[in-house]
Design an enzyme around this catalytic site. Structure first.
Site, PDB file in Angstrom:
ATOM      1  N   ASP A  14       0.872  -1.162   0.000  1.00 24.59           N
ATOM      2  CA  ASP A  14       0.000   0.000   0.000  1.00 24.59           C
ATOM      3  C   ASP A  14       0.917   1.222   0.000  1.00 24.59           C
ATOM      4  O   ASP A  14       2.107   1.119   0.309  1.00 24.59           O
ATOM      5  CB  ASP A  14      -0.889  -0.043   1.248  1.00 24.59           C
ATOM      6  CG  ASP A  14      -1.712   1.216   1.418  1.00 24.59           C
ATOM      7  OD1 ASP A  14      -2.377   1.622   0.455  1.00 24.59           O
ATOM      8  OD2 ASP A  14      -1.687   1.794   2.525  1.00 24.59           O
ATOM      9  N   ASP A  16      -0.058   5.113   1.028  1.00 24.70           N
ATOM     10  CA  ASP A  16      -0.213   6.141   2.060  1.00 24.70           C
ATOM     11  C   ASP A  16      -0.118   5.552   3.466  1.00 24.70           C
ATOM     12  O   ASP A  16      -0.814   4.589   3.797  1.00 24.70           O
ATOM     13  CB  ASP A  16      -1.563   6.846   1.905  1.00 24.70           C
ATOM     14  CG  ASP A  16      -1.717   7.508   0.550  1.00 24.70           C
ATOM     15  OD1 ASP A  16      -0.709   7.621  -0.167  1.00 24.70           O
ATOM     16  OD2 ASP A  16      -2.846   7.908   0.211  1.00 24.70           O
ATOM     17  N   ASP A 187      -1.427  -0.275   6.092  1.00 27.95           N
ATOM     18  CA  ASP A 187      -1.709   0.352   7.382  1.00 27.95           C
ATOM     19  C   ASP A 187      -3.186   0.328   7.735  1.00 27.95           C
ATOM     20  O   ASP A 187      -3.561   0.643   8.867  1.00 27.95           O
ATOM     21  CB  ASP A 187      -1.273   1.819   7.350  1.00 27.95           C
ATOM     22  CG  ASP A 187      -2.166   2.645   6.440  1.00 27.95           C
ATOM     23  OD1 ASP A 187      -2.858   3.541   6.941  1.00 27.95           O
ATOM     24  OD2 ASP A 187      -2.185   2.376   5.227  1.00 27.95           O
TER      25      ASP A 187
END
Length: 269
Positions: A14, A16, A187
């Protein structure tokens, strides 16, 4: 598109809060303003959205709000202008917020012979150049519809939730990846389908729900606190830039607080 022989594995990241310390979808708003695409009000709204994104511990609602904000913000923009601004400002915007630990992890996977794949809900216009900067092999990201050279406000492909997992399976089938031997990092609890698709997974700077899920399933939990591995922090010029950047963050935070106070007064009146 990279050709991959059967039996190869990959590491899926991922973007961000996993590889970079901020929202890639909003990272360029100042430059969009400078380029005439965004009003002062729009820039302030984006600064507040960025602050909320950085501070939030639950991404489930925040990601959808972010998607709606970005879609509304860019409707009518000329796609070529957006691409040009991102390309011209990429180094200044992104390089200082790359997590040191993420860059090291990417390097470790590359040294082990794995393909590096960046998979993000942010727009391809931002994610693809960031992927090139990081030297990844493949990017999968959200694609917005372009009509007569301008964004229509509609989304052709939303690279989010189960769609990330689907993209991973499609890449595995196309390139011969053994998903049981692949790695995944994110996250956000919205990326649990993505994480479960890989045989090896770890959560990075996880939100509250994902941290609880990781503990319950005995997944590795990684905390990446240090951005900017690609900057020479020893140089006087860089130290001066860092101080200026810190001041800029303070201005954004102050603006967000001022907006909140003004907003509450307006409704209280």
């Amino acid at each position: 598109m990279t050709s991959t022989s059967p039996g190869r594995s990959a590491a899926f990241f991922d973007l961000d809060k996993t590889v970079i310390a901020r929202s890639s979808a909003l990272a360029f708003t100042r430059h969009f303003y400078d380029g005439g695409l965004l009003s002062k009000r729009g820039m302030l709204r984006s600064a507040i959205a960025q602050l909320q994104f950085v501070l939030t511990s639950d991404h489930t609602d925040q990601v959808e709000k972010m998607r709606q904000h970005v879609t509304d913000m860019c409707t009518g923009w000329e796609a070529a202008t957006v691409s040009s601004i991102v390309t011209e400002t990429l180094d200044d915007v992104v390089r200082p917020v790359i997590f040191t630990e993420a860059a090291e992890l990417i390097a470790e996977h590359r040294a082990a012979g794995r393909d590096i794949i960046l998979i993000s809900a942010s727009g391809m216009e931002m994610v693809e150049p960031i992927g090139a900067m990081l030297g990844v092999d493949t990017v999968r990201a959200t694609r917005m519809e372009v009509v007569d050279g301008h964004y229509s406000g509609r989304i052709e492909f939303y690279c989010y939730g189960e769609e990330k997992a689907r993209a991973m399976r499609e890449l595995a089938e196309e390139r011969g990846y053994d998903l049981a031997e692949c790695y995944a990092y994110s996250d956000s609890s919205t990326d649990i389908p993505m994480l479960e698709t890989a045989g090896h997974r770890a959560v990075v700077n996880p939100d509250k729900a994902l941290r609880a899920h990781a503990r319950a399933h005995d997944w590795d939990i990684l905390d990446f606190p240090n951005p900017a591995p690609l900057v020479d922090w020893s140089s006087p010029a860089t130290r001066g830039w860092t101080a200026a950047a810190a001041a800029g963050v303070g201005v954004i935070a102050a603006a967000a607080v001022a907006y909140g106070i003004s907003h509450r007064r307006h409704h209280a009146a």
